[in-house]
Design a protein around this motif. Structure first.
Motif, PDB file in Angstrom:
ATOM      1  N   LEU A 184       0.919  -1.279  -0.180  1.00 26.60           N
ATOM      2  CA  LEU A 184       0.034   0.152  -0.046  1.00 26.60           C
ATOM      3  C   LEU A 184       0.588   1.070  -0.540  1.00 26.60           C
ATOM      4  O   LEU A 184       0.592   1.899  -1.094  1.00 26.60           O
ATOM      5  N   ILE A 185       2.010   1.513   0.743  1.00 25.80           N
ATOM      6  CA  ILE A 185       2.989   2.534   0.864  1.00 25.80           C
ATOM      7  C   ILE A 185       3.525   2.376   0.115  1.00 25.80           C
ATOM      8  O   ILE A 185       3.501   4.060  -0.969  1.00 25.80           O
ATOM      9  N   LEU A 186       3.759   1.639  -1.237  1.00 25.52           N
ATOM     10  CA  LEU A 186       4.597   2.152  -2.324  1.00 25.52           C
ATOM     11  C   LEU A 186       3.163   1.882  -3.097  1.00 25.52           C
ATOM     12  O   LEU A 186       3.959   3.120  -3.817  1.00 25.52           O
ATOM     13  N   ALA A 187       2.177   1.897  -3.663  1.00 27.77           N
ATOM     14  CA  ALA A 187       1.054   1.897  -4.020  1.00 27.77           C
ATOM     15  C   ALA A 187       0.762   2.976  -4.337  1.00 27.77           C
ATOM     16  O   ALA A 187       1.037   4.678  -5.178  1.00 27.77           O
ATOM     17  N   ALA A 188       0.654   4.425  -2.632  1.00 24.87           N
ATOM     18  CA  ALA A 188       0.291   5.503  -2.721  1.00 24.87           C
ATOM     19  C   ALA A 188       1.339   6.142  -2.919  1.00 24.87           C
ATOM     20  O   ALA A 188       1.643   7.563  -3.934  1.00 24.87           O
ATOM     21  N   ALA A 189       3.030   5.924  -2.187  1.00 22.94           N
ATOM     22  CA  ALA A 189       3.867   6.255  -2.954  1.00 22.94           C
ATOM     23  C   ALA A 189       4.059   6.722  -4.940  1.00 22.94           C
ATOM     24  O   ALA A 189       4.303   8.281  -5.094  1.00 22.94           O
ATOM     25  N   ALA A 190       3.694   6.105  -5.623  1.00 24.06           N
ATOM     26  CA  ALA A 190       3.177   6.053  -7.299  1.00 24.06           C
ATOM     27  C   ALA A 190       2.063   6.717  -7.631  1.00 24.06           C
ATOM     28  O   ALA A 190       2.374   7.873  -8.380  1.00 24.06           O
ATOM     29  N   LEU A 191       1.046   7.049  -6.643  1.00 25.99           N
ATOM     30  CA  LEU A 191      -0.199   7.901  -6.813  1.00 25.99           C
ATOM     31  C   LEU A 191      -0.147   9.366  -6.568  1.00 25.99           C
ATOM     32  O   LEU A 191      -0.444  10.599  -7.357  1.00 25.99           O
ATOM     33  N   LEU A 224      10.110  -3.059 -16.872  1.00 26.46           N
ATOM     34  CA  LEU A 224       9.385  -3.921 -17.059  1.00 26.46           C
ATOM     35  C   LEU A 224      10.275  -5.214 -17.482  1.00 26.46           C
ATOM     36  O   LEU A 224       9.207  -6.194 -16.858  1.00 26.46           O
ATOM     37  N   THR A 225      11.023  -5.535 -18.494  1.00 26.80           N
ATOM     38  CA  THR A 225      10.944  -6.498 -18.861  1.00 26.80           C
ATOM     39  C   THR A 225      12.004  -7.120 -18.157  1.00 26.80           C
ATOM     40  O   THR A 225      12.033  -8.807 -18.008  1.00 26.80           O
ATOM     41  N   TYR A 257      10.919  14.936 -14.489  1.00 29.29           N
ATOM     42  CA  TYR A 257      11.236  13.910 -15.108  1.00 29.29           C
ATOM     43  C   TYR A 257      12.224  13.366 -13.627  1.00 29.29           C
ATOM     44  O   TYR A 257      12.170  12.144 -13.581  1.00 29.29           O
ATOM     45  N   ALA A 258      11.858  14.173 -12.070  1.00 28.66           N
ATOM     46  CA  ALA A 258      12.072  13.050 -10.882  1.00 28.66           C
ATOM     47  C   ALA A 258      10.806  12.206 -10.662  1.00 28.66           C
ATOM     48  O   ALA A 258      10.908  10.801 -10.608  1.00 28.66           O
ATOM     49  N   LEU A 259       9.791  13.127 -11.041  1.00 31.15           N
ATOM     50  CA  LEU A 259       8.067  11.854 -10.907  1.00 31.15           C
ATOM     51  C   LEU A 259       8.223  11.045 -11.756  1.00 31.15           C
ATOM     52  O   LEU A 259       7.537   9.975 -11.314  1.00 31.15           O
ATOM     53  N   PHE A 260       8.672  11.408 -12.877  1.00 31.62           N
ATOM     54  CA  PHE A 260       8.390  10.363 -13.660  1.00 31.62           C
ATOM     55  C   PHE A 260       9.305   9.219 -13.120  1.00 31.62           C
ATOM     56  O   PHE A 260       8.555   7.565 -13.755  1.00 31.62           O
ATOM     57  N   PHE A 261      10.491   9.026 -12.791  1.00 33.13           N
ATOM     58  CA  PHE A 261      11.165   7.715 -12.738  1.00 33.13           C
ATOM     59  C   PHE A 261      11.006   7.729 -11.418  1.00 33.13           C
ATOM     60  O   PHE A 261      10.968   6.178 -11.129  1.00 33.13           O
ATOM     61  N   THR A 262      10.148   8.341 -10.466  1.00 31.90           N
ATOM     62  CA  THR A 262       9.763   7.840  -8.817  1.00 31.90           C
ATOM     63  C   THR A 262       8.311   7.104  -8.797  1.00 31.90           C
ATOM     64  O   THR A 262       8.819   5.845  -8.686  1.00 31.90           O
ATOM     65  N   ALA A 263       7.989   7.373  -9.846  1.00 31.09           N
ATOM     66  CA  ALA A 263       6.878   6.836 -10.480  1.00 31.09           C
ATOM     67  C   ALA A 263       6.887   5.373 -10.743  1.00 31.09           C
ATOM     68  O   ALA A 263       6.530   4.333 -10.634  1.00 31.09           O
ATOM     69  N   LEU A 264       7.940   5.109 -11.854  1.00 29.24           N
ATOM     70  CA  LEU A 264       8.545   3.644 -12.543  1.00 29.24           C
ATOM     71  C   LEU A 264       8.595   3.444 -11.436  1.00 29.24           C
ATOM     72  O   LEU A 264       9.187   1.819 -11.097  1.00 29.24           O
ATOM     73  N   VAL A 268      14.435   6.343  -5.419  1.00 31.43           N
ATOM     74  CA  VAL A 268      14.189   7.865  -5.199  1.00 31.43           C
ATOM     75  C   VAL A 268      14.681   8.865  -5.025  1.00 31.43           C
ATOM     76  O   VAL A 268      14.363  10.312  -5.910  1.00 31.43           O
ATOM     77  N   THR A 269      15.021   8.613  -4.273  1.00 37.38           N
ATOM     78  CA  THR A 269      15.811   9.929  -4.004  1.00 37.38           C
ATOM     79  C   THR A 269      16.896  10.412  -5.384  1.00 37.38           C
ATOM     80  O   THR A 269      17.125  11.344  -5.614  1.00 37.38           O
ATOM     81  N   LEU A 270      17.755   9.435  -5.784  1.00 37.09           N
ATOM     82  CA  LEU A 270      18.421   8.798  -6.800  1.00 37.09           C
ATOM     83  C   LEU A 270      17.829   9.911  -7.488  1.00 37.09           C
ATOM     84  O   LEU A 270      18.153  11.187  -8.610  1.00 37.09           O
TER      85      LEU A 270
END
Lengths: 478, 104
Positions: free
Chosen positions: A41-48, A334-335, A70-77, A115-117
């Motif tokens: 749940l925490i990880l899903a909340a972080a992505a959302l 993903l792969t 840029y940061a947000l895109f990779f954070t979500a990934l 995510v910090t990176l």
């Protein structure tokens, strides 16, 4: 700090708050399913939380972090990759005796480091993110502490990764001594006018340190051993998130400091990229262990990615290169996550032992048709067959290379892909061979893990067949 | 202040020497405890270089990074020592040459 819109770093706050929460939870009550679900749940909340964070960017949060798209895109990934790892590790840990709660806490912390990176805009944030991710990974690799292989892999990773970090730190200290600033834009401005012999040593040490972390030739020796020894979901995490995050941080530094304008550095990176593509693919041919094949192929994939860094310096508009790198990272994460996850599930489904040698694959299609089919798609995507995400990613890299007229590197990319095709298809071929007639007692993995695998494979196919939407997103945000 | 300052080049030279010593130790030592100690020596060489560079530029940043490196080193060693305990329990030795089930 006044005037900072905290929404800009919402994912970081969610992850770090979540880690503290989870730690307290584990201290209060040892319950594996509970901590598993909390972590997910925490990880899903972080992505959302990246969605509301979009309103607050771009914004520099202290000199250390830069909150932008840029940061947000990779954070979500990375958050999504962490989520996938957590879901499938529950399956993998399965009936393992002992205490499994901290496993999820460590995945959470490692994702926080990644995510910090993605946010890092300063040496200090870079070092913190790298170490947070790395130190959690040492423990994760060695987590199955009753076995010898993971322990040995953890020790190897610890010593080599720490040595790499330290080399990087020393290189950065020399850089600081030469230019007197630690933030990326400042370094770029100072490097443009600096001329100091110390810079040469510093560049060599920084390239070596980051090269180890990305496992590019000649700093690749640890990769196969660690991949082989680590538990399969963690190998996937290591391949997807750890390398992806280091590359994302490197790419930001590369762009923000204009490092691509230094011709010497470009030549060095081009050499490393070429060597990685060639050596990675050739050595993968010689392996008879699936995880080692995938490890060497990951070395080659990192080589492909480095083409982008070189292309940045030679094209008129580095944005195409950045876009290519982002697309490739998504496809590759993903792969590789799917490949290692499925490998883990297949091993568990076909008995307690790990699927290790290529021979174990024989006849897998007839014993485990569903999972084998998904595994085949993942392998084809790694090989870069059309209609998969891997193909579009490679195509993107290729066009970035063409824009920069990097004919030598492109030739190596083509040769490497051809060799890659051989060893990936060899695995698929092994699976279709007729094996033992009687199917062993088949144990189906639980639905969360199966659903995740279907999701990953569908995402791979979607990105391969309809690449337009993601390209559009990347074009607008990068 | 300027009368007491050691030239940055001297300190950087010392730091490089320490780094080289640590690296040599890392490569020749077979006992995992000594390997971890060599890593510490290397890390402190980096920290020393940061402090001297910070002093050279008259900025506190070098010392801030030093504090950060201390913290990172502590985290790294605590996990490292945990693994050392496991190695001793599993292999009954701290010699890394005995842990060679993985090729390479």
């Amino acid at each position: 700090m006044s005037g900072v819109n905290w929404w800009a770093i919402a994912p970081l706050l969610v992850l770090s708050g979540g880690a503290v929460l989870l730690m307290l939870l584990v201290a209060a009550r040892r319950d594996t399913p509970l901590s598993w679900i909390t972590t997910a749940l925490i990880l899903a909340a972080a992505a959302l939380s990246c969605l509301p964070a979009r309103e607050a960017i771009p914004q520099a949060v202290t000199p250390l972090l830069m909150a932008d798209s840029y940061a947000l895109f990779f954070t979500a990934l990375f958050a999504i990759c962490g989520l996938v790892t957590v879901i499938v590790s529950h399956e993998y840990l399965g009936e393992r005796h002992g205490e499994n709660e901290e496993f999820f806490l460590l995945v959470l912390l490692s994702t926080l480091g990644a995510v910090t990176l993605a946010y890092a805009n300063h040496f200090v944030a870079l070092l913190l993110g790298m170490e947070l991710m790395g130190v959690s990974l040492y423990a994760l690799i060695g987590y199955p502490d009753k076995l010898e292989l993971p322990l040995e892999a953890a020790i190897k990773y610890l010593v080599l990764s720490a040595a790499a970090s330290i080399t990087f730190v020393f290189g950065f200290a020399l850089l600081y001594a030469a230019v007197g600033v630690l933030d990326y834009p400042g370094i770029g401005a100072a490097l443009a006018s600096a001329d100091n012999p110390v810079l040469l040593a510093s560049a060599a040490m920084i390239v070596a340190g980051l090269g180890y972390k990305l496992s590019v030739v000649p700093f690749h020796m640890w990769t196969p051993d660690v991949y082989e020894g680590a538990p399969a979901p963690i190998t996937g995490f290591l391949a997807a998130v750890s390398k992806g995050a280091i590359f994302a941080a490197l790419l930001r530094w590369w762009m923000a400091s204009g490092l691509y304008e230094l011709p010497g550095l470009l030549t060095l990176v081009a050499l490393v990229a070429g060597a990685s593509m060639l050596v990675g693919n050739l050595l993968a041919l010689l392996q008879d262990n699936i995880k080692r094949v995938l490890a060497y192929s990951s070395i080659a994939h990192m080589g492909y990615l480095l083409i982008v860094l070189v292309a940045c310096g030679l094209v008129a508009d580095p944005h195409l290169a950045k876009e290519a790198a982002a697309y490739y990272l998504v496809a590759y994460s993903l792969t590789s996550l799917a490949a290692f996850t499925l490998l883990g599930l297949l091993s568990r489904a076909s008995g307690s032992k790990e699927l290790a040698s290529l021979d174990d694959l024989t006849g897998l299609f007839w014993r485990q048709p569903g999972l084998s089919l998904l595994f085949t798609v993942a392998l084809l995507s790694l090989a870069g067959i059309p209609l998969t995400a891997g193909f579009v990613g490679k195509f993107y890299l290729f066009s970035a290379g063409v824009a920069g007229s990097l004919w030598g590197l492109l030739a190596l990319l083509v040769i490497g892909s051809a060799i890659g095709l051989y060893y990936y298809l060899r695995m698929v071929y092994r699976m279709t061979l007729a094996g033992d007639a009687q199917p062993a007692a088949v144990e189906r993995p639980g639905w969360p893990a199966r659903l995740t695998c279907y999701g990953l494979v569908l995402a791979m196919l979607y990105l391969g067949i309809v690449p337009g939407p993601l390209m559009e997103i990347l074009r607008t945000i990068l | 202040m300027d009368g007491l300052q050691v030239p940055m080049e001297h300190v950087l030279g010392l730091a490089s020497l320490l780094f080289a010593m640590g690296l040599t130790g890392l490569m020749v030592r077979r006992n995992i405890l000594f390997v971890l100690m060599s890593l510490e020596v290397m890390l402190n060489a980096g920290a020393l270089a940061f402090v001297s560079a910070g002093a050279h530029w008259g900025q506190p940043d070098g010392q801030v990074v030093f504090m950060l490196i201390l913290t990172v080193a502590a985290a790294e060693v605590s996990v490292g020592l945990g693994l050392v305990l496991q190695v001793q329990r599993r292999f009954q030795t701290l010699d890394v040459d005995n842990a060679t089930r993985l090729r390479g």
